[in-house]
Design a protein around this motif. Structure first.
Motif, mmCIF file in Angstrom:
data_model
loop_
_atom_site.group_PDB
_atom_site.id
_atom_site.type_symbol
_atom_site.label_atom_id
_atom_site.label_comp_id
_atom_site.label_asym_id
_atom_site.label_seq_id
_atom_site.Cartn_x
_atom_site.Cartn_y
_atom_site.Cartn_z
ATOM 1 N N ARG A 80 -33.283 -30.150 14.411
ATOM 2 C CA ARG A 80 -33.207 -30.743 15.747
ATOM 3 C C ARG A 80 -34.014 -29.899 16.718
ATOM 4 O O ARG A 80 -34.158 -28.703 16.555
ATOM 5 C CB ARG A 80 -31.761 -30.821 16.213
ATOM 6 N N ASP A 81 -34.506 -30.563 17.757
ATOM 7 C CA ASP A 81 -35.220 -29.829 18.794
ATOM 8 C C ASP A 81 -34.228 -29.342 19.846
ATOM 9 O O ASP A 81 -33.016 -29.487 19.690
ATOM 10 C CB ASP A 81 -36.331 -30.696 19.408
ATOM 11 N N GLU A 82 -34.745 -28.750 20.942
ATOM 12 C CA GLU A 82 -33.855 -28.186 21.958
ATOM 13 C C GLU A 82 -33.044 -29.250 22.691
ATOM 14 O O GLU A 82 -32.002 -28.940 23.286
ATOM 15 C CB GLU A 82 -34.647 -27.332 22.964
ATOM 16 N N ASN A 83 -33.445 -30.527 22.636
ATOM 17 C CA ASN A 83 -32.686 -31.608 23.265
ATOM 18 C C ASN A 83 -31.674 -32.232 22.314
ATOM 19 O O ASN A 83 -30.932 -33.140 22.703
ATOM 20 C CB ASN A 83 -33.639 -32.695 23.777
ATOM 21 N N GLY A 84 -31.670 -31.803 21.061
ATOM 22 C CA GLY A 84 -30.734 -32.347 20.097
ATOM 23 C C GLY A 84 -31.268 -33.523 19.306
ATOM 24 O O GLY A 84 -30.554 -34.117 18.512
ATOM 25 N N HIS A 85 -32.523 -33.870 19.499
ATOM 26 C CA HIS A 85 -33.114 -34.988 18.780
ATOM 27 C C HIS A 85 -33.642 -34.515 17.429
ATOM 28 O O HIS A 85 -34.056 -33.363 17.272
ATOM 29 C CB HIS A 85 -34.258 -35.595 19.592
#
Length: 111
Positions: A80-85
């Motif tokens: 996941r990326d820093e936004n949770g995606h």
């Protein structure tokens, strides 16, 4: 002098060892420090152990035994990326970026 220098040897005979005292499991004091900086011993077996140099090999094994064993497993989870995606895999690379290895600790029940 610290009795913990001979902790492994003394605990092999069933004694409880602190820095200043050597006791039985019932709490009877067999050796300790006196107020003047010396020490007293009421058991000849303890005197024999304390009169020898402390074993460095046994000290190392005692420290190794103190290492806490944790139950941990490795698990593959989606990256996941820093936004949770979710992060997509780039087909141009050999590494699969969509999945990462995560350490998961198991809950240990207290007895």
């Amino acid at each position: 002098m610290k009795f913990t220098d001979w902790k492994v040897e003394l605990e092999d005979f069933g004694y409880l060892v602190t820095e200043d005292l050597v006791t039985t499991k019932r709490g009877d004091v067999l050796a300790g420090k006196d107020p003047y900086g010396g020490y007293y011993v009421n058991d000849s077996r303890i005197q024999d152990i304390v009169s020898k140099k402390p074993s460095t090999v046994k000290k190392i094994t005692a420290k190794v035994k103190k290492v806490v064993k944790t139950d941990a497993e490795l698990e593959m989870v989606r990256a996941r990326d820093e936004n949770g995606h979710f992060i997509a895999d780039d087909p141009a690379t050999e590494v699969n970026e969509a999945w990462v290895v995560k350490t998961v600790k198991k809950a240990v029940k207290k007895k």
